[in-house]
Scaffold this motif. Structure first.
Motif, short mmCIF file in Angstrom:
data_model
loop_
_atom_site.label_atom_id
_atom_site.label_comp_id
_atom_site.label_asym_id
_atom_site.label_seq_id
_atom_site.Cartn_x
_atom_site.Cartn_y
_atom_site.Cartn_z
N LEU A 146 0.82 -1.21 0.00
CA LEU A 146 0.00 0.00 0.00
C LEU A 146 0.85 1.26 0.00
O LEU A 146 0.63 2.17 -0.80
N ILE A 147 1.81 1.33 0.89
CA ILE A 147 2.59 2.55 1.07
C ILE A 147 3.74 2.63 0.08
O ILE A 147 4.10 3.69 -0.42
N GLY A 148 4.35 1.48 -0.21
CA GLY A 148 5.53 1.44 -1.06
C GLY A 148 6.68 0.83 -0.29
O GLY A 148 6.68 0.79 0.95
N GLY A 149 7.66 0.34 -0.99
CA GLY A 149 8.79 -0.27 -0.31
C GLY A 149 9.66 -1.04 -1.27
O GLY A 149 9.72 -0.70 -2.46
N GLY A 150 10.28 -2.09 -0.75
CA GLY A 150 11.19 -2.85 -1.60
C GLY A 150 12.33 -1.96 -2.06
O GLY A 150 12.95 -1.26 -1.27
N ALA A 151 12.60 -1.99 -3.35
CA ALA A 151 13.67 -1.16 -3.92
C ALA A 151 13.11 0.22 -4.25
O ALA A 151 13.17 0.68 -5.39
N MET A 152 12.54 0.88 -3.23
CA MET A 152 11.97 2.22 -3.37
C MET A 152 10.93 2.26 -4.48
O MET A 152 10.92 3.16 -5.33
N ARG A 153 10.03 1.29 -4.48
CA ARG A 153 8.94 1.26 -5.46
C ARG A 153 7.72 1.95 -4.88
O ARG A 153 7.41 1.79 -3.71
N PRO A 154 7.01 2.73 -5.68
CA PRO A 154 5.77 3.34 -5.19
C PRO A 154 4.71 2.27 -4.93
O PRO A 154 4.64 1.26 -5.63
N GLY A 155 3.88 2.50 -3.90
CA GLY A 155 2.81 1.58 -3.57
C GLY A 155 1.49 2.01 -4.15
O GLY A 155 1.41 2.93 -4.98
N GLU A 156 0.42 1.36 -3.69
CA GLU A 156 -0.91 1.63 -4.22
C GLU A 156 -1.35 3.07 -3.97
O GLU A 156 -2.06 3.65 -4.79
N LEU A 157 -0.94 3.67 -2.85
CA LEU A 157 -1.32 5.05 -2.58
C LEU A 157 -0.78 5.99 -3.65
O LEU A 157 -1.48 6.90 -4.10
N SER A 158 0.47 5.77 -4.06
CA SER A 158 1.07 6.62 -5.08
C SER A 158 0.55 6.29 -6.47
O SER A 158 0.41 7.18 -7.32
N LEU A 159 0.25 5.01 -6.73
CA LEU A 159 -0.29 4.63 -8.03
C LEU A 159 -1.70 5.19 -8.22
O LEU A 159 -2.19 5.27 -9.34
#
Length: 525
Positions: free
Chosen positions: A302-315
């Protein structure tokens, strides 16, 4: 000692969220036993590029240097990922081996994964690099399969290539590439490649077109919910729908994008950049994003993470984030949404650095009134105890509820509403969208932003009340116990109700409607 001609430098960019830092691909051909060494913090996919580059060069008809090849991806402390570095490494080797003149690499940036036959394949997460390269004034060479991303960057110097041999020919002065924009299909290595190019070409040609959305006219009954949906669309307010299964909560949410104005040009590029940074193929239509993650989604999803990938909130930026079965989402994931709902941004802080992603989305959520979903059913289908209902509702914290402007209750549809009288036709989305657009235009002229984005000082200025309205909201605060945040949100919703009615000032009826749209603040809930 090697001469300077045995060292070459080729430029590319690394994916880092919405950023695209410049990477120097330095190639050195040295003496000693043949070897191929790749340094500069490459990840597994980049390390495997050695074999792809070797096969691509040989298959394309170039002699692979039988020397000690050292490739340095600088800066050395920046992680490198993806197959985009295949092409710059291959070009760097050819330049160091004097197959390409060094002056031909000036002010050039290269991107592209290579097949074993030398064909350039589509490269993900490329749009932020193209935007950064365009700002730098560089000429960028990239796969023709990335025509969609290329079409989104206005004013960029881009060359679309299909094969390594085309790149070498272009750098040697024999033009074999097609510059943007061009609708002529290029040479491809396989039918699959041609099909991919045709699909991308169709998507580029449809840029700016509006795809059809689900229509509000398909929803029978639920007039109060439709009104709440219109208010939410007009002021960009968050909306929570509570009701038993089958009352149309999901169907209403899916029709919200059809009530919103289309994306502007800059918004299309911003949304496409976030999709590209997440590794998705960008969507170039003007319809606002609608994201509906499953309730098992983690906080990182939801928030984003991993290798600085945007999550659902940003999508969902500039669009709608729909959370169905809201209480079933992990508690930590819901709580992590509180700050982005206020600030419109997500900041991912990790040991190796931090990234900031925009997340100005419109939250729409749906939930059942109890664990079984049938609380208050006149046929007595609900057997949940009061404690079970309380535990279920308490899965959503008060601070999160406070940040949702509108919460309404939906009842099961009577059969006469479901069937509808003969000849009855519900109001279509296009008609409601016209009122929404007029109300939004009024807000932008008056205050330069939509009502949901007003800060407290602006609420006091643009949401002033007359004496009778102040008395009404004071009574509501005393009876319900609204927080200061909820009080301001009631005023902003009342301002939107007045805007939909074309009223210059907030009326007492607008305040009454806004208070009524805070169902979870009422003691009866």
């Amino acid at each position: 000692m090697p001469t300077h001609k045995e060292v070459s430098t080729v430029f590319s960019r690394a994916p880092a969220g919405l950023e695209a830092p410049l990477v120097r691909v330095e190639v050195h051909l040295g003496t000693g036993l043949p070897a191929f060494v790749l340094v500069g913090l490459p990840e597994a996919v980049v390390r495997e590029s050695k074999e792809r580059v070797r096969a691509a060069l040989i298959t394309a008809g170039y002699d692979f240097p039988q020397r000690r090849i050292t490739v340095n991806l600088s800066p050395a402390d920046l992680p490198k990922e993806g197959g985009r570095f295949d092409l710059p490494i291959a070009v760097g080797i050819l330049a160091a081996d004097r197959k390409i003149h060094a002056h031909a690499l000036k002010n050039q940036e290269f991107y592209g994964e290579l097949s074993l036959g030398g064909a350039l394949r589509e490269t993900r997460k490329l749009l932020p690099a193209l935007i950064a390269g365009a700002k730098n004034g560089s000429e960028m060479i990239l796969p023709a399969a990335n025509a969609l991303e290329a079409s989104l960057v206005d004013g960029a110097k881009l060359r679309l290539m299909n094969h390594l041999s085309e790149v070498v020919a272009a750098l040697g002065g024999r033009e074999a590439a097609r510059s943007m924009p061009s609708a002529q299909p290029g040479r491809s290595e396989s039918d699959e490649q041609r099909e991919l190019e045709q699909q991308n070409a169709c998507r580029v040609m449809s840029r700016g077109a509006l795809k059809p959305a689900a229509d509000l006219a398909d929803i029978r009954g639920q007039y109060a919910a439709k009104r709440a949906l219109e208010i939410a669309a007009a002021g960009e307010h968050g909306l929570l729908m509570i009701g038993p299964p089958g009352t149309g909560k999901s169907s209403l949410a899916q029709r919200l994008p059809g009530l919103l104005p289309p994306l502007s040009g800059p918004e299309i590029l911003e949304v496409a950049s976030l999709e590209s940074a997440a590794g998705h193929r960008p969507n170039s239509t003007r319809v606002r994003p609608f994201r509906s993650p499953h309730h098992t989604a983690s906080m990182a999803a939801l928030i984003g993470g991993g290798a600085m990938r945007p999550g659902e909130l940003s999508l969902a930026h500039h669009g709608v984030l729909f959370l169905d079965e809201l209480p079933e989402f992990p508690r930590n994931a819901l709580e992590a949404m509180r700050e982005p709902l206020e600030t419109g941004t997500v900041i991912l802080a990790r040991l190796k650095g931090s990234s900031e992603f925009p997340a100005r989305f419109q939250l729409v959520a749906a939930m059942n009134p109890c664990p079984c979903g049938y609380a208050g059913d006149p046929r007595g289908r609900c057997h949940c105890t009061a404690a079970q209902v309380a535990r279920y509702l308490n899965r959503i914290s008060g601070p999160l509820i406070d940040r949702i402007d509108i919460h309404i209750e939906l009842a099961a549809l009577p059969v006469e509403h479901l069937m509808g009288p003969s000849g009855e036709k519900s109001e279509p989305s296009a008609t409601v969208a016209q009122r929404v657009a007029a109300a939004r235009s009024l807000q932008l002229r008056r205050q330069g932003k939509l009502n949901a984005r007003l800060i407290p000082a602006e609420v006091a200025r643009f949401c002033a009340l007359d004496r009778s309205s102040r008395a009404l909201i004071a009574t509501a605060v005393a009876r319900v116990g609204l927080s200061a945040r909820a009080y301001h949100r009631v005023l902003k919703v009342a301002r939107t109700c007045a805007d939909l009615g074309g009223a210059p000032d907030i009326r007492i009826a607008d305040v009454a409607e806004a208070v009524k749209l805070r169902a979870l603040d009422r003691p009866t809930c």
